[in-house]
Design an enzyme around this catalytic site. Structure first.
Site, PDB file in Angstrom:
ATOM      1  N   CYS A  78       0.999 -17.680  15.451  1.00 47.59           N
ATOM      2  CA  CYS A  78      -0.217 -16.640  15.035  1.00 47.59           C
ATOM      3  C   CYS A  78      -0.054 -15.418  15.842  1.00 47.59           C
ATOM      4  O   CYS A  78       0.391 -15.654  17.277  1.00 47.59           O
ATOM      5  CB  CYS A  78      -1.390 -17.282  15.128  1.00 47.59           C
ATOM      6  SG  CYS A  78      -2.947 -16.360  14.553  1.00 47.59           S
ATOM      7  N   CYS A  82      -7.183 -17.006  19.398  1.00 42.11           N
ATOM      8  CA  CYS A  82      -8.831 -17.283  19.211  1.00 42.11           C
ATOM      9  C   CYS A  82      -8.461 -18.849  20.596  1.00 42.11           C
ATOM     10  O   CYS A  82      -7.844 -19.617  20.406  1.00 42.11           O
ATOM     11  CB  CYS A  82      -8.951 -17.912  18.026  1.00 42.11           C
ATOM     12  SG  CYS A  82      -9.019 -16.680  16.812  1.00 42.11           S
ATOM     13  N   CYS A  85      -8.804 -22.425  18.828  1.00 42.92           N
ATOM     14  CA  CYS A  85      -7.751 -22.690  17.751  1.00 42.92           C
ATOM     15  C   CYS A  85      -7.202 -24.249  18.100  1.00 42.92           C
ATOM     16  O   CYS A  85      -7.059 -24.624  19.147  1.00 42.92           O
ATOM     17  CB  CYS A  85      -6.795 -21.777  18.199  1.00 42.92           C
ATOM     18  SG  CYS A  85      -5.558 -22.268  16.823  1.00 42.92           S
TER      19      CYS A  85
END
Length: 345
Positions: A78, A82, A85
């Site tokens: 990714c 975040c 995650c």
């Protein structure tokens, strides 16, 4: 909670390398020697949201229920970071396209009606072409009633909609805040690009190319006090799926985790307060590939089954665990084909 299945792979593992050598020799000498099948190591991440029977062992296959809806996390990579995650980039491996298609065909033959592609960020691999080919295969070849994607939206281009939009039913974009500073603190950002501006752009493309638009939000320490009503109503998604931040051992919590999400977790009361403030939003929905294996998260971690490519769907799903009552209670079955939504484009 949802139970996840994992379709992933281990790059350059001794077992995989040994299998490749054996397969090469087997192809060369097939006309002379008797072939012995050696099980391969395959990973991938699928989350099954279809009910299954309990228990373990070969005798449970007859109790297995249909994998109606499946989440396929075919990549862990990714471009966002975040902090909460739950599916982190522990490997860059992606199952080859032909093998991924074979696994999807096995699932369709076992009763799968809905496939959702996720990650990682699914548009990151091969600039979305790998994802597009899977979407196309599921709709045109397997003729699944529903094909959907969950993405952060940062890698999507209009030309992707032009090429594959007809075969996609739902596109869900993850958006945890409508304040850019909050998105930066969460890690849902890439440089100085505006996540919110991009969200509106993709929403317009979805309308233009007749793809149902959905929003997913993870409620956490940094956005729990935010009022999102006006923004959600303006975007008018077909569904707004709201998650409570949870910890998964080895993924976003624990010694071997790549994320430390403890600071993002909120209390049950704070989550309920957020839901109450947003109860007027009609589309609100509350939710408590790599080696093609089902994941069982009942013990707060991801315990993988054997690969469906080796043992088939029925045997693999026996080990995933599923609460049918919870599946139905949280609205697991809904109108998920854009043809049946009767939307006004």
């Amino acid at each position: 909670s949802e139970y996840w299945m994992q379709f992933s792979s281990v790059l350059a593992s001794p077992v995989l390398l040994l299998q490749l050598c054996i397969n090469t020799l087997r192809n060369i000498l097939a006309s002379v020697f008797l072939t012995v099948r050696t099980p391969g190591a395959r990973w991938g991440t699928m989350s099954s949201v279809a009910p299954v029977g309990g228990g373990e062992g070969e005798g449970r296959a007859q109790d297995v229920m249909t994998p109606t809806s499946v989440n396929y996390h075919f990549t862990r990579k990714c471009n966002y970071k975040c902090g909460f995650c739950f599916h982190t980039a522990k490997t860059s491996f992606v199952l080859p396209l032909d093998e991924a298609k074979r696994g999807l065909q096995l699932l369709e033959a076992s009763g799968m009606e809905k496939i959702n592609f996720s990650g990682g960020e699914p548009f990151l691999h091969d600039k979305g072409e790998f994802l597009g080919k899977l979407v196309q295969y599921c709709k045109q070849d397997l003729q699944l009633p529903s094909v959907s994607i969950v993405s952060n939206g940062s890698m999507i281009k209009e030309k992707w909609f032009q090429k594959y939009g007809d075969d996609l039913d739902i596109l869900a974009i993850s958006c945890d805040s409508f304040d850019e500073a909050t998105n930066q603190r969460i890690g849902r950002a890439q440089g100085r690009k505006s996540h919110v501006d991009n969200l509106h752009k993709i929403r317009n493309w979805c309308q233009q190319y007749k793809v149902a638009f959905k929003i997913n939000s993870v409620i956490n320490t940094f956005n729990v006090d935010e009022d999102m009503v006006e923004n959600i109503l303006q975007l008018n998604p077909v569904r707004w799926k709201v998650f409570q931040c949870l910890l998964i051992d080895g993924e976003n919590a624990g010694e071997k985790a790549l994320r430390e999400a403890e600071g993002f977790v909120i209390s049950e009361q704070l989550f309920q307060d957020f839901l109450e403030r947003h109860s007027s939003v009609p589309c609100l929905e509350i939710v408590d590939g790599l080696f093609m294996r089902f994941l069982d998260c009942r013990e707060g971690r991801k315990d993988p089954s054997k690969s469906i490519l080796d043992v088939g769907v029925k045997e693999a799903i026996c080990f995933s665990g599923f609460d049918e009552k919870m599946f139905l209670k949280r609205g697991g079955k809904y109108v998920w084909s854009k043809a049946d939504m009767k939307l006004e484009w």
